[in-house]
Design an enzyme around this catalytic site. Sequence first.
Site, mmCIF file in Angstrom:
data_model
loop_
_atom_site.group_PDB
_atom_site.id
_atom_site.type_symbol
_atom_site.label_atom_id
_atom_site.label_comp_id
_atom_site.label_asym_id
_atom_site.label_seq_id
_atom_site.Cartn_x
_atom_site.Cartn_y
_atom_site.Cartn_z
ATOM 1 N N LYS A 154 8.915 10.001 1.561
ATOM 2 C CA LYS A 154 8.132 8.984 0.853
ATOM 3 C C LYS A 154 8.149 9.196 -0.656
ATOM 4 C CE LYS A 154 3.857 11.549 1.630
ATOM 5 N NZ LYS A 154 2.460 11.496 1.994
ATOM 6 N N HIS A 167 5.267 -4.168 5.724
ATOM 7 C CA HIS A 167 6.401 -3.475 6.326
ATOM 8 C C HIS A 167 7.640 -4.309 6.135
ATOM 9 C CE1 HIS A 167 2.862 -1.677 8.247
ATOM 10 N NE2 HIS A 167 3.550 -0.579 8.024
ATOM 11 N N GLN A 206 -5.967 -1.646 3.969
ATOM 12 C CA GLN A 206 -4.724 -1.314 3.267
ATOM 13 C C GLN A 206 -4.062 -2.596 2.779
ATOM 14 O OE1 GLN A 206 -2.780 0.668 6.614
ATOM 15 N NE2 GLN A 206 -2.904 2.596 5.480
ATOM 16 N N CYS A 244 1.182 -0.633 11.239
ATOM 17 C CA CYS A 244 2.617 -0.731 11.508
ATOM 18 C C CYS A 244 2.973 -1.012 12.964
ATOM 19 C CB CYS A 244 3.393 0.468 10.967
ATOM 20 S SG CYS A 244 2.472 1.985 10.830
ATOM 21 N N HIS A 260 7.450 1.259 4.805
ATOM 22 C CA HIS A 260 6.001 1.042 4.711
ATOM 23 C C HIS A 260 5.679 1.095 3.227
ATOM 24 C CE1 HIS A 260 5.212 2.860 8.873
ATOM 25 N NE2 HIS A 260 6.424 3.262 8.616
ATOM 26 N N ARG A 298 -10.246 5.184 10.635
ATOM 27 C CA ARG A 298 -9.817 6.544 10.905
ATOM 28 C C ARG A 298 -11.040 7.440 10.944
ATOM 29 N NH1 ARG A 298 -4.472 6.773 6.983
ATOM 30 N NH2 ARG A 298 -3.480 4.975 7.943
ATOM 31 N N ASP A 318 -1.175 -3.528 2.983
ATOM 32 C CA ASP A 318 -0.042 -3.021 3.729
ATOM 33 C C ASP A 318 1.086 -4.039 3.804
ATOM 34 O OD1 ASP A 318 1.161 -1.040 5.108
ATOM 35 O OD2 ASP A 318 -0.138 -1.134 6.872
#
Length: 648
Positions: A472, A388, A384, A337, A518, A366, A386
């Site tokens: 979320k 946004h 991910q 992000c 997200h 991570r 992912d």
Amino acid sequence: MIKVTLPDGSVKEFESGATPFDVANSISAGLARNVISAKYNNTTVETTTPLTTDGSLVLYTWNDDEGKTAFWHSSAHILAQALEELYPGVKLTIGPAIDKGFYYDVDLGERTLGEHDFKKIEDKMLEIARGKHEFSMRSVSKADALELYKKQDNPYKVELIENLEDGTITFCDHDSFTDLCRGGHLPNTGFVKAVKLMSVAGAYWRGDEKNPQLTRVYGISFPKQKDLKEYLELLEEAKKRDHRKLGKELQLFTFSQKVGQGLPLWLPKGAALRERLENFLKAAQKKAGYEMVVTPHIGQKELYVTSGHYAKYGADSFQPITTPAEGEEFLLKPMNCPHHCEIYNAVQWSYRDLPKRFAEFGTVYRYEQSGELHGLTRVRGFTQDDAHIFCTPDQLDDEFMKVIDLVLYVFGSLGFENFTAQVSLRDPDNKEKYIGSDENWAKAENAIINAAKAKGLNYVIETGEAAFYGPKLDFMVKDALGRSWQLGTIQVDYNLPERFELTYKGSDNEEHRPVMIHRAPFGSMERFVAILLEHTGGNFPLWLMPQQAIVLTLSENYEKYAQNVLELLENHEIRATVDDRGETMGRKIREAEMQKLPFMLIIGEKEANDGTVSVRKHGGEDLGTMTVAEFAEVVNTEINKTLKKFEV
RNA sequence: GCCGACGUAGCUCAGGGGUAGAGCGUUUCCUUGGUAAGGAAGAGGUCACGGGUUCAAAUCCCGUCGUUGGCUCCA
């Protein structure tokens, strides 16, 4: 006389002092035999607790979650007694029922406990169970309770009791055993007919690693031997579907000590599967108005200081990479992000341009603690799916619902039919744990709840489970074995737009802050593939199978025809190979079955002459002989059953 | 990171102070076949790694790494 209201609304009168058991008995002898626990006026009571006021009563049997809880909690008492008898001097701590069974944490002192001890403990437990000892609760004064455990030199129970209020303390007795306990037990130990200890593990007292480590014994118990057998069979089935095992067998992925723990390596077949999943989502996202972006794997430390991640997670992350000369610090990216925020910032936006939807299959790193790594579901490097979404506050509700549509499309195409949604809100009593204004939180939380309602989702609200930057919506899917997994997630974020000073020009010619969503329908490719493997047992939906068919030749005389067939299959976009080795048909079929290939196309003299193939489905079903074009029809029909077009 | 278990052939696993084992797979040869294992022969191991005990260690002890069941954590 007291009036007892039952769940069906009926009211029955009983003598004051009647027990839930008496009530059950007045309904039917069967219920009386099976009633395990009860709630009176929403408080857990024993089936033997005398009822002295009017109230509403719910009776529970093994078929209710509450019944199972009482069953397993009682079993924990039996376990504790067995441990105490077998290992005199053990210090008992706590022993709750859990999702699947129960555990008891004990301080064994210098002793250790291993799986080889289980049989002995199980036998002891069953012996206690067979004694049909009644569980009975009694109140004790705080002083007496403390005295008992001080005498036993048990600091754990003493600590527990010290935190309780005098007058509310109860002990539960059965047989010769006594334990501090709040209540909720079986009528007697005889209900427990089958016991199995599952594992032994270390656990800290009160979950704090500064505290002494206790020994936790996990077990499960059942009212019938048959139930235990079924449960163990389910575990066996889960073992067979373990994604780590299937991943190896199907040659999808591997790990290497040299490369590093928690860093998966995708083999060609796994990579093909993953690419297919990505393309599937990319196609749907394109339709939904997303644009792909690409960002590097590292970013300046400053980027994460700005985003706030550094302050929150920096110390527990992979540590910065430094440049040799300038001493600049870069971090492996733990999230996409911040990068995407800077992509947004590269251009000046008008409200007319929004929403912007930036998507990336972004690989992040991570530092997960070594003990936490697990196959593909917990890794240190993962990708991910992912994206946004940057939108105006007005667009939030609508955008959120569109994301839900996309997630539902993904689940539908991959055969996840059972799922629930979890709406995670912040804990209103603990606001300092979160960042952002009350007003923004309220807006975001409402947007999520409204969207979940509008989409008819089956959702539960969990207070205090929100991310620190926003609420979320998580999707929990149930797999074929009934296990729950958390998959996709959608999160609303007012925080990062603030920190990165994201703006757009509104119709009022003023600068405004966009809202950010997200979202990751799969979560991560690694985790998703793992769950999909366990859900399907390796029998992926046909459209996703790395290989859909294999052509099996009866002898080398048909090699040429096999190549013709392969070419035709390729023309129909069916992914296939030829097995023309000098092996018997039996062996070729067996190997194809083990590889879980959906279709086997057998060709011999007859097929070569007729220009057909003989089709066998994975599992053995014979579809008969047909032309390749007819076979392609079979394949397409099956694909269309699961893979629909994404409609916006 | 912490506690427990485990680490032997490509895979699944047996063994266990005195010359390293099985099945599957792989290689070669024979077999040319009809819906889940055709036959024969061969190759293949620093018993995770490093120390220690011992006349002798894959085996016993300690440490490291990895895997695993939990605990804790999870942007």
